[in-house]
Design a protein around this motif. Structure first.
Motif, PDB file in Angstrom:
ATOM      1  N   ALA A  30      -5.145   4.937  12.101  1.00  0.00           N
ATOM      2  CA  ALA A  30      -6.449   4.689  12.694  1.00  0.00           C
ATOM      3  C   ALA A  30      -7.394   4.033  11.696  1.00  0.00           C
ATOM      4  O   ALA A  30      -8.091   3.061  12.016  1.00  0.00           O
ATOM      5  N   ALA A  31      -7.409   4.546  10.453  1.00  0.00           N
ATOM      6  CA  ALA A  31      -8.268   3.957   9.422  1.00  0.00           C
ATOM      7  C   ALA A  31      -7.826   2.544   9.094  1.00  0.00           C
ATOM      8  O   ALA A  31      -8.651   1.666   8.825  1.00  0.00           O
ATOM      9  N   THR A  32      -6.520   2.308   9.120  1.00  0.00           N
ATOM     10  CA  THR A  32      -5.998   0.981   8.808  1.00  0.00           C
ATOM     11  C   THR A  32      -6.354  -0.012   9.903  1.00  0.00           C
ATOM     12  O   THR A  32      -6.755  -1.151   9.633  1.00  0.00           O
ATOM     13  N   LEU A  33      -6.224   0.397  11.148  1.00  0.00           N
ATOM     14  CA  LEU A  33      -6.544  -0.500  12.258  1.00  0.00           C
ATOM     15  C   LEU A  33      -8.023  -0.842  12.309  1.00  0.00           C
ATOM     16  O   LEU A  33      -8.416  -1.864  12.890  1.00  0.00           O
ATOM     17  N   ALA A  34      -8.858  -0.009  11.688  1.00  0.00           N
ATOM     18  CA  ALA A  34     -10.299  -0.264  11.688  1.00  0.00           C
ATOM     19  C   ALA A  34     -10.728  -1.250  10.610  1.00  0.00           C
ATOM     20  O   ALA A  34     -11.901  -1.627  10.549  1.00  0.00           O
ATOM     21  N   LEU A  35      -9.798  -1.690   9.754  1.00  0.00           N
ATOM     22  CA  LEU A  35     -10.151  -2.634   8.700  1.00  0.00           C
ATOM     23  C   LEU A  35     -10.612  -3.957   9.294  1.00  0.00           C
ATOM     24  O   LEU A  35     -10.063  -4.441  10.285  1.00  0.00           O
ATOM     25  N   GLU A  36     -11.606  -4.542   8.657  1.00  0.00           N
ATOM     26  CA  GLU A  36     -12.186  -5.798   9.135  1.00  0.00           C
ATOM     27  C   GLU A  36     -11.585  -6.965   8.367  1.00  0.00           C
ATOM     28  O   GLU A  36     -11.726  -7.036   7.137  1.00  0.00           O
ATOM     29  N   PRO A  37     -10.931  -7.912   9.019  1.00  0.00           N
ATOM     30  CA  PRO A  37     -10.364  -9.070   8.311  1.00  0.00           C
ATOM     31  C   PRO A  37     -11.446  -9.892   7.617  1.00  0.00           C
ATOM     32  O   PRO A  37     -12.585  -9.968   8.074  1.00  0.00           O
ATOM     33  N   GLY A  38     -11.065 -10.496   6.488  1.00  0.00           N
ATOM     34  CA  GLY A  38     -11.956 -11.400   5.786  1.00  0.00           C
ATOM     35  C   GLY A  38     -12.982 -10.729   4.898  1.00  0.00           C
ATOM     36  O   GLY A  38     -13.907 -11.392   4.419  1.00  0.00           O
ATOM     37  N   ARG A  39     -12.810  -9.426   4.630  1.00  0.00           N
ATOM     38  CA  ARG A  39     -13.804  -8.712   3.823  1.00  0.00           C
ATOM     39  C   ARG A  39     -13.110  -7.709   2.912  1.00  0.00           C
ATOM     40  O   ARG A  39     -12.216  -6.988   3.335  1.00  0.00           O
ATOM     41  N   LEU A  40     -13.531  -7.667   1.654  1.00  0.00           N
ATOM     42  CA  LEU A  40     -13.048  -6.645   0.734  1.00  0.00           C
ATOM     43  C   LEU A  40     -13.704  -5.316   1.090  1.00  0.00           C
ATOM     44  O   LEU A  40     -14.927  -5.232   1.219  1.00  0.00           O
ATOM     45  N   GLN A  41     -12.886  -4.272   1.257  1.00  0.00           N
ATOM     46  CA  GLN A  41     -13.429  -3.001   1.739  1.00  0.00           C
ATOM     47  C   GLN A  41     -12.547  -1.837   1.302  1.00  0.00           C
ATOM     48  O   GLN A  41     -11.401  -2.034   0.874  1.00  0.00           O
ATOM     49  N   ALA A  42     -13.102  -0.641   1.389  1.00  0.00           N
ATOM     50  CA  ALA A  42     -12.325   0.551   1.084  1.00  0.00           C
ATOM     51  C   ALA A  42     -11.236   0.735   2.136  1.00  0.00           C
ATOM     52  O   ALA A  42     -11.441   0.444   3.318  1.00  0.00           O
ATOM     53  N   TRP A  43     -10.089   1.249   1.691  1.00  0.00           N
ATOM     54  CA  TRP A  43      -8.979   1.541   2.596  1.00  0.00           C
ATOM     55  C   TRP A  43      -8.733   3.046   2.550  1.00  0.00           C
ATOM     56  O   TRP A  43      -8.041   3.535   1.666  1.00  0.00           O
ATOM     57  N   PRO A  44      -9.295   3.792   3.472  1.00  0.00           N
ATOM     58  CA  PRO A  44      -9.192   5.258   3.423  1.00  0.00           C
ATOM     59  C   PRO A  44      -7.746   5.732   3.605  1.00  0.00           C
ATOM     60  O   PRO A  44      -6.905   5.045   4.185  1.00  0.00           O
ATOM     61  N   GLY A  45      -7.494   6.925   3.098  1.00  0.00           N
ATOM     62  CA  GLY A  45      -6.211   7.567   3.331  1.00  0.00           C
ATOM     63  C   GLY A  45      -5.103   7.176   2.389  1.00  0.00           C
ATOM     64  O   GLY A  45      -3.964   7.613   2.570  1.00  0.00           O
ATOM     65  N   ARG A  46      -5.412   6.376   1.364  1.00  0.00           N
ATOM     66  CA  ARG A  46      -4.359   5.975   0.423  1.00  0.00           C
ATOM     67  C   ARG A  46      -4.178   7.034  -0.669  1.00  0.00           C
ATOM     68  O   ARG A  46      -5.099   7.808  -0.958  1.00  0.00           O
ATOM     69  N   PRO A  47      -3.031   7.075  -1.332  1.00  0.00           N
ATOM     70  CA  PRO A  47      -2.812   8.064  -2.394  1.00  0.00           C
ATOM     71  C   PRO A  47      -3.571   7.765  -3.681  1.00  0.00           C
ATOM     72  O   PRO A  47      -3.603   8.608  -4.576  1.00  0.00           O
ATOM     73  N   LEU A  48      -4.166   6.588  -3.808  1.00  0.00           N
ATOM     74  CA  LEU A  48      -5.129   6.278  -4.858  1.00  0.00           C
ATOM     75  C   LEU A  48      -6.354   5.645  -4.188  1.00  0.00           C
ATOM     76  O   LEU A  48      -6.214   4.994  -3.151  1.00  0.00           O
TER      77      LEU A  48
END
Length: 392
Positions: free
Chosen positions: A113-131
């Motif tokens: 769900a967090a991954t699908l919410a990512l906005e293309p074309g923008r540097l942003q936080a990626w929640p839920g990663r192990p780092l």
């Protein structure tokens, strides 16, 4: 303990120890929570065991053994704080010998769900990663995209991971590096064809970088570009291949300074993984095992290399990269088609601050030829036999 390679916690008691009795109940709580992983050393009775840290001890101390060195605990001496720290230190890393392993399969639904919410074309936080991770997803949806992993260098004290482009000491991500350009230069971002993965190897949850404590890394858990964190990056790359259209045949790796050192170490530990590596002013030279790890014995799996360094670098000796390039070019397993390029700038600009010649990344990441070269690298063997085979 040290021979096992496992992380452990050790309490060193050096007489006179007025507060040792106060620590005993706390330490017993830790031993109960983590049997066989928590140790106590009486430096008066066993001075040899205290020798590696004796010159640095100030009374009783609790330290983490990382598998390579001891790191001091600098938090509160309460049961709650110590147990929380111990959980981070002793947490097992993800198992990544093979991504088909049933007990760790990043092809699963890892916070989709967090991954699908990512906005293309923008540097942003990626929640839920192990780092803690920032990610850039290109706007184009045509076909598979190359995956570019960036390993940061050592920042100034107080730097923030969530402020790319802040410049100087305010940002963990170099103002002249390509990650900051993704955040601040719309023209550059619009043309950028890579899924860019930017993990932080030592960040707090609030985005600030955690300085290395006295005694070395880690303050809590794995710190820096070390095997545990390479395993965590593996999981992030696999998620990019699954959810973001990343191409396992075009996984690319770059980094600056300490991150350049991490590039060599990570690539050597992952045969048949990277189509190309681009270390910049790396802070370490080659060893025989590392050079051997850059090729798996099959010429098709030797990653392409483009290394960068400033001849006038006062922070990381250019002799490091000179030696790397010489060793790789002399490797008989590497055919001419698997090129080793070298840009040796004379001079290179300074890094933000006093480090003359340490800003080679500003030149490398402004080079259109470099980006075209990187985008064209491909490793079919990696897609078929590497750790991300079948992912995506």
């Amino acid at each position: 303990m040290t021979a096992s390679g496992e992380t452990s916690i050790v309490r060193f008691d050096r007489p006179p120890c007025a507060v040792c009795a106060e620590l005993d109940p706390l330490f017993e709580i830790m031993r109960t929570h983590f049997p066989g992983r928590v140790w106590r050393v009486d430096c008066a009775a066993a001075p040899g065991l205290c020798a590696p840290v004796d010159g640095d001890l100030r009374g009783p101390e609790i330290r983490a053994w990382t598998g390579e060195a001891f790191a001091a605990y600098g938090g509160e001496r309460s049961a709650e704080a110590l147990v929380a720290w111990a959980k981070l230190v002793l947490a097992p890393p993800p198992k990544t010998e093979n991504f088909a392993a049933a007990d760790f399969d990043p092809r699963g639904d890892d916070d989709a769900a967090a991954t699908l919410a990512l906005e293309p074309g923008r540097l942003q936080a990626w929640p839920g990663r192990p780092l803690p991770t920032r990610v850039f997803v290109p706007r184009t949806k045509a076909g598979k995209r190359p995956i570019l992993v960036y390993l940061h260098g050592t920042p100034h004290p107080g730097a923030r991971f969530d402020d790319p482009g802040g410049g100087g000491g305010s940002s963990l991500l170099r103002a002249k590096g390509f990650v900051a350009k993704l955040a601040t230069n719309a023209t550059f971002a619009a043309k950028f064809p890579f899924v860019a993965i930017v993990p932080c190897s030592g960040c707090h949850a609030d985005g600030t970088y955690a300085p290395r404590p006295r005694g070395g890394p880690p303050a809590a858990g794995s710190y820096g570009w070390v095997p545990d964190n390479f395993a965590r990056i593996d999981a992030i790359v696999a998620a990019a291949a699954r959810h973001l259209g990343g191409d396992p045949a075009r996984v690319l790796l770059t980094g600056q300074s300490y991150g350049g050192r991490g590039v060599w170490a990570y690539a050597a530990a992952r045969p048949s993984t990277f189509a190309a590596v681009a270390p910049i002013c790396a802070s370490s030279g080659p060893t025989a095992p590392l050079v051997a790890g850059l090729c798996c014995g099959d010429a098709a799996c030797c990653p392409h290399v483009w290394a960068f360094h400033g001849a006038n670098d006062v922070r990381a000796d250019v002799a490091n990269t000179d030696a790397w390039v010489e060793a790789l070019r002399a490797d008989p397993r590497r055919p001419p088609s698997q090129e080793v390029r070298y840009a040796r700038y004379d001079p290179a600009p300074p890094l933000d601050g006093p480090w003359e010649g340490h800003g080679a990344d500003g030149l490398a990441y402004d080079d259109d030829d470099f980006w075209a070269w990187l985008a064209a690298r491909e490793c079919p063997v990696c897609a078929a036999d590497g750790p991300f085979a079948g992912v995506g």
